[in-house]
Enzyme design. Sequence first.
Site, short mmCIF file in Angstrom:
data_model
loop_
_atom_site.label_atom_id
_atom_site.label_comp_id
_atom_site.label_asym_id
_atom_site.label_seq_id
_atom_site.Cartn_x
_atom_site.Cartn_y
_atom_site.Cartn_z
N LEU A 77 -8.51 2.77 4.62
CA LEU A 77 -9.75 2.76 3.85
C LEU A 77 -10.08 4.17 3.40
CD1 LEU A 77 -11.85 0.22 5.97
CD2 LEU A 77 -10.52 -0.23 3.92
N ASP A 81 -5.98 9.35 7.78
CA ASP A 81 -4.91 9.15 8.77
C ASP A 81 -5.55 9.06 10.16
OD1 ASP A 81 -2.71 9.13 10.38
OD2 ASP A 81 -1.81 10.95 9.57
N ILE A 82 -5.94 7.84 10.53
CA ILE A 82 -6.59 7.64 11.83
C ILE A 82 -5.63 7.05 12.86
CG2 ILE A 82 -8.88 7.40 10.80
CD1 ILE A 82 -8.64 4.38 11.20
N LYS A 94 -7.80 -8.02 7.14
CA LYS A 94 -6.96 -8.49 6.03
C LYS A 94 -6.37 -9.85 6.37
CE LYS A 94 -5.36 -7.31 1.95
NZ LYS A 94 -4.61 -6.09 1.66
N ALA A 195 -4.66 10.33 -8.75
CA ALA A 195 -3.22 10.25 -9.01
C ALA A 195 -2.48 9.76 -7.77
CB ALA A 195 -2.69 11.62 -9.44
N ASN A 318 -9.73 -6.61 -4.55
CA ASN A 318 -8.37 -7.08 -4.33
C ASN A 318 -8.29 -8.50 -3.80
OD1 ASN A 318 -7.75 -4.46 -5.05
ND2 ASN A 318 -6.29 -4.14 -3.39
#
Length: 762
Positions: A77, A81-82, A94, A195, A318
């Site tokens: 999310l 980087d957890i 999900k 990007a 999504n």
Amino acid sequence: MPKVTREAALKYHSSGRPGKIEVIPSKPHSTQTDLALAYSPGVAEPCLEIEKYPQTAYDYTAKGNLVAVISNGTAVLGLGDIGALAGKPVMEGKGLLFKIYGGIDVFDIEVDEKDPEKFIQTVKAISPTFGGINLEDIKAPECFEIERRLREELDIPVMHDDQHGTAIISAAALLNALDVTNKDISKIKLVVNGAGASAVACTNLYMKFGVRKENIIMCDSKGVLTTRRNDLSDIKKCFATDRDITTLTEALEGADVFLGLSKADVLTKEMIRKMGPDSIVFALANPNPEISYEEAMASRDDIVFATGRSDYPNQVNNVLGFPYIFRGALDVRATGINEEMKLAAARAIADLAKEPVPDVINTAYELKRLSFGKEYIIPKPLDPRLLTTVSVAVAKAAIESGVARKQITDWDTYANKLSEMLGYSNKLIHRLTHLAKSDPKRVVYCEGNHINMIKAAIFAHKDGLCHPILLGSEDRIRNIAGENGLELNGIQIIDHRNISEDVRRSRYAKILSEKKSREGIRYQEAFEKMSDRNYFGMMMVETGDADAVITGIYSHYREFARTALEVIGLRPNYKHFGAMHIVQTKRGPYFLADTLINRWPEEDTLIEIVKLTHDAVKYFATEPVMAMLSFSNYGADDNGSPKSIANAVRYFHENYPEFKIDGEMQLNFAMNKELRDRTFPFNALRGKDVNTLIFPNLSSANISSKLLMELGIAGESIGPIQMGLRKPVHFTDIESSVRDIINLTTIAVVDAIASQGGELQE
């Protein structure tokens, strides 16, 4: 939307069974024979078949409906980087979305490995388990190589949803925005801010739809990607321009489209004003967009605007894509998800927005008629048509492009199977909740000093479902709340017995006594009745001081039913009222009546229960297919309730031939259409799945609804839902849970909306 607190989020994930998904058996397992078939020795037979014919794994195992949601936790999310373990709640989430929207089972797999090659080998090693792989929350640029390799080296669908999900949904929105603004996709000037993986995937897909590469300017955190910069990766170099511009502001001069996949507040009103006429702005940073909706709308009046948020028009989400893309891919046993399938998904989503919008969607979101245009360029996430529309398009594209290992020729049958498989049930509560939140009403909780009522009122208020009013001693209610660590901010409390309410009680008494004077109720008696919480609460609704009332958590149903008849009264042309429960099951929602009011309904009562239930089920956007239940079938017993039921059925066949109803019949014949049609080929429901059950008496209806819940057969129950009173008065079951009361609150608010002219029909 109400603010989600840390405490509420942690409690949601930890309460009851920790986490959000579970595995349940799908075959019988109660006998020794069942177990012998499930495991040793019977399991050897499908093993040997799969060894000889590997593709039969789809026939003998869950592989064909099983997707792995796999992450290494490097880009979770907006948290970054957890780590793999910390990302597990997201992967479970999900999985939940896959299940409720696409009917797809999921194992979430968190791989503690940042080295791309080792990660790839790990995924390849476990891939035989699955019919598809959804890569999730893997940082760029590693995600590009990981997905490329896995797509090339595996023979099942693989998709990194962070890239392609956003690309597909936003492409659908772009196609329709260009349609609305009458722009040629081959001529538009596109500015992309960001990007990363999503931005690159979006831009590549847009080019496949016709955007010309020379008309694209891409920016990262350091400015425009230009050929003069020497800090660009190979992927970024593909989008570098040789124009003499360096800033986002310069890039937007005369632009047609802005696509933001970056961070909040990088876009200003002044920048939007520099864009060309009828500009299109997709500000998709999550959770806060590059520019707020309000600021964007204030910048100019010809803008088409989209965000990733659900509280504004044109949500690019999504969830419009991945459940249905994988559904279609799995159903034809595709070897991958190729460009043709992505393009087909985007076109299907875009085309769906141009179709007439069912009232169930109109009312669930905005209480106005949505139609294709600037504020509706993309379907709503709760649109039930997405399952069949997108899945069918993807499956067709897979077959036509040669990646399908299973052919589908009867597309109507396939679409019907999809509808039956997932159906309406999983989204029913979501839709009703959206409708309630769109126009929250004043709801009176008569038993305001009951802890469950207090909690339900607080949660309903925080969720934006209603404006709660608790009846009872204010000191007692506040003491109970304090003892349980609850805050009553924003909750109105009315002590209906306090002397301060004498004026209101007097007004209510006068109205009631005048209304019921010919029935012997005098003013003084009516005034005394106003000390009763049910009388007072229902009079609030009767006089317009509130919109709906909920009671019954420790009242006898005969008591509040009598009060409701006296104060509220019945709908015109009815002599009875009843109650219905909606129970959610894997097979869809079932509507059960009468579950609360009528003990031994005679023929005329049964007829009115059927009419009320028919209207109620139709209101919930479902076509009722009704079975009138009994212990006998079609005249096998011509006394008592079977005779009354047979007469009621005859009445509807003669006077309401459009009703899909039959009986009397036993439950097994009602639920099993093959058995029913084979045994009684004359039945009026031939070929139809029953979804509405009319019981012969209160005992059987009430016991059945509770049995379904206690055995875990039903996922959730809504009700009892009152049918037949003039105004929204709803009764809980005794000692109902907080969740039950919140669900009933939703129904009460929806009922109030309907009584004021709202609709919820397809």
